[in-house]
Design a protein around this motif. Structure first.
Motif, mmCIF file in Angstrom:
data_model
loop_
_atom_site.group_PDB
_atom_site.id
_atom_site.type_symbol
_atom_site.label_atom_id
_atom_site.label_comp_id
_atom_site.label_asym_id
_atom_site.label_seq_id
_atom_site.Cartn_x
_atom_site.Cartn_y
_atom_site.Cartn_z
ATOM 1 N N ILE A 126 14.595 2.520 27.416
ATOM 2 C CA ILE A 126 14.749 3.663 28.309
ATOM 3 C C ILE A 126 16.203 4.091 28.356
ATOM 4 N N THR A 127 16.422 5.389 28.113
ATOM 5 C CA THR A 127 17.733 5.991 28.347
ATOM 6 C C THR A 127 17.527 7.043 29.427
ATOM 7 N N ALA A 128 18.525 7.833 29.680
ATOM 8 C CA ALA A 128 18.456 8.801 30.771
ATOM 9 C C ALA A 128 17.214 9.685 30.701
ATOM 10 N N ASP A 129 16.911 10.247 29.544
ATOM 11 C CA ASP A 129 15.775 11.169 29.456
ATOM 12 C C ASP A 129 14.832 10.862 28.299
ATOM 13 N N THR A 130 14.957 9.673 27.692
ATOM 14 C CA THR A 130 14.099 9.293 26.562
ATOM 15 C C THR A 130 13.509 7.909 26.790
ATOM 16 N N LEU A 131 12.217 7.791 26.526
ATOM 17 C CA LEU A 131 11.508 6.522 26.579
ATOM 18 C C LEU A 131 10.902 6.295 25.202
ATOM 19 N N THR A 132 11.270 5.196 24.562
ATOM 20 C CA THR A 132 10.703 4.849 23.261
ATOM 21 C C THR A 132 9.792 3.649 23.452
ATOM 22 N N LEU A 133 8.525 3.810 23.082
ATOM 23 C CA LEU A 133 7.537 2.733 23.165
ATOM 24 C C LEU A 133 7.137 2.348 21.751
ATOM 25 N N THR A 134 7.410 1.104 21.370
ATOM 26 C CA THR A 134 7.065 0.594 20.058
ATOM 27 C C THR A 134 6.074 -0.544 20.236
ATOM 28 N N GLU A 135 4.913 -0.431 19.606
ATOM 29 C CA GLU A 135 3.874 -1.445 19.762
ATOM 30 C C GLU A 135 4.343 -2.782 19.180
ATOM 31 N N VAL A 136 4.208 -3.859 19.980
ATOM 32 C CA VAL A 136 4.584 -5.190 19.509
ATOM 33 C C VAL A 136 3.380 -6.131 19.453
ATOM 34 N N SER A 137 2.252 -5.748 20.044
ATOM 35 C CA SER A 137 1.053 -6.578 19.971
ATOM 36 C C SER A 137 0.289 -6.257 18.694
ATOM 37 N N ALA A 138 -0.547 -7.204 18.298
ATOM 38 C CA ALA A 138 -1.367 -6.978 17.099
ATOM 39 C C ALA A 138 -2.400 -5.894 17.404
ATOM 40 N N PRO A 139 -2.597 -4.943 16.496
ATOM 41 C CA PRO A 139 -3.592 -3.885 16.737
ATOM 42 C C PRO A 139 -5.010 -4.458 16.686
ATOM 43 N N PRO A 140 -5.972 -3.769 17.274
ATOM 44 C CA PRO A 140 -7.368 -4.218 17.191
ATOM 45 C C PRO A 140 -7.796 -4.324 15.726
ATOM 46 N N PRO A 141 -8.762 -5.212 15.439
ATOM 47 C CA PRO A 141 -9.198 -5.391 14.051
ATOM 48 C C PRO A 141 -9.615 -4.062 13.408
ATOM 49 N N GLY A 142 -9.146 -3.845 12.205
ATOM 50 C CA GLY A 142 -9.499 -2.643 11.456
ATOM 51 C C GLY A 142 -8.677 -1.420 11.798
ATOM 52 N N GLU A 143 -7.687 -1.547 12.680
ATOM 53 C CA GLU A 143 -6.869 -0.392 13.057
ATOM 54 C C GLU A 143 -5.412 -0.632 12.686
ATOM 55 N N GLU A 144 -4.718 0.443 12.442
ATOM 56 C CA GLU A 144 -3.291 0.392 12.133
ATOM 57 C C GLU A 144 -2.496 0.336 13.431
ATOM 58 N N PRO A 145 -1.287 -0.267 13.399
ATOM 59 C CA PRO A 145 -0.446 -0.217 14.593
ATOM 60 C C PRO A 145 -0.074 1.222 14.922
ATOM 61 N N GLU A 146 0.069 1.504 16.204
ATOM 62 C CA GLU A 146 0.463 2.852 16.608
ATOM 63 C C GLU A 146 1.895 3.114 16.164
ATOM 64 N N ARG A 147 2.175 4.358 15.867
ATOM 65 C CA ARG A 147 3.548 4.730 15.558
ATOM 66 C C ARG A 147 4.342 4.688 16.862
ATOM 67 N N PRO A 148 5.650 4.508 16.789
ATOM 68 C CA PRO A 148 6.434 4.520 18.037
ATOM 69 C C PRO A 148 6.333 5.874 18.739
ATOM 70 N N TYR A 149 6.251 5.826 20.041
ATOM 71 C CA TYR A 149 6.281 7.043 20.847
ATOM 72 C C TYR A 149 7.714 7.279 21.279
ATOM 73 N N ILE A 150 8.206 8.471 21.073
ATOM 74 C CA ILE A 150 9.517 8.868 21.583
ATOM 75 C C ILE A 150 9.239 9.978 22.582
ATOM 76 N N LEU A 151 9.267 9.601 23.848
ATOM 77 C CA LEU A 151 8.840 10.485 24.932
ATOM 78 C C LEU A 151 10.054 11.031 25.674
ATOM 79 N N LYS A 152 9.945 12.248 26.137
ATOM 80 C CA LYS A 152 10.996 12.887 26.944
ATOM 81 C C LYS A 152 10.522 12.992 28.382
ATOM 82 N N ARG A 153 11.460 12.775 29.297
ATOM 83 C CA ARG A 153 11.130 12.876 30.726
ATOM 84 C C ARG A 153 10.816 14.329 31.086
ATOM 85 N N GLN A 154 9.764 14.528 31.862
ATOM 86 C CA GLN A 154 9.366 15.872 32.304
ATOM 87 C C GLN A 154 9.860 16.131 33.702
#
Length: 142
Positions: free
Chosen positions: A114-142
């Motif tokens: 978390i920075t002042a107006d940006t939240l980056t969420l990067t998946e660190v858990s193993a994805p469900p079987p048969g699925e790819e890990p989510e791409r990182p989310y780079i979110l802006k504060r609204q």
């Protein structure tokens, strides 16, 4: 050893002072080290818990983190909690829309930066079987 005017020998205080100073340094380093790390961990985690509250958006994805540990992700009703200073766990709420493709919404852990107006969420858990890990989310504060 030196002698005083009465002929008695004077004991050196250097060794005693050295032992006392060394003991104080050792105790202060140990206590401050463990206590300081614990205090930093607690304070930093609480800081992120406070900073994350609010609405964050990236294109079509919206995360609405609430103070009570509830999270609205687009139309999903979820809950979140910090498991350490910068790892957040997101899972289904017991109420509301909490199913994904007919199955309970999975519990996912993310590294949260978390920075002042940006939240980056990067998946660190193993994805469900048969699925790819989510791409990182780079979110802006609204």
């Amino acid at each position: 050893m030196a002698t005083d005017p009465s002929g008695n020998q004077k004991k050196s205080k250097g060794l005693m002072i050295g032992l006392i100073v060394g003991g104080v340094l050792l105790v202060s380093c140990c206590c401050t080290g463990a206590g300081g790390v614990g205090l930093w961990f607690f304070a930093f985690r609480k800081t992120n818990e406070i900073l994350i509250v609010g609405v964050w958006r990236e294109q079509q994805v919206t995360f609405d983190f609430r103070k009570d540990g509830k999270l609205k992700r687009n139309n999903f009703d979820l809950v979140y909690k910090f498991v350490n200073a910068n790892t957040i766990e997101i899972g289904p709420d017991k109420q509301g829309n909490n199913e994904l493709n007919g199955k309970p919404y999975p519990i996912i852990r993310y590294r949260a930066e978390i920075t002042a107006d940006t939240l980056t969420l990067t998946e660190v858990s193993a994805p469900p079987p048969g699925e790819e890990p989510e791409r990182p989310y780079i979110l802006k504060r609204q």
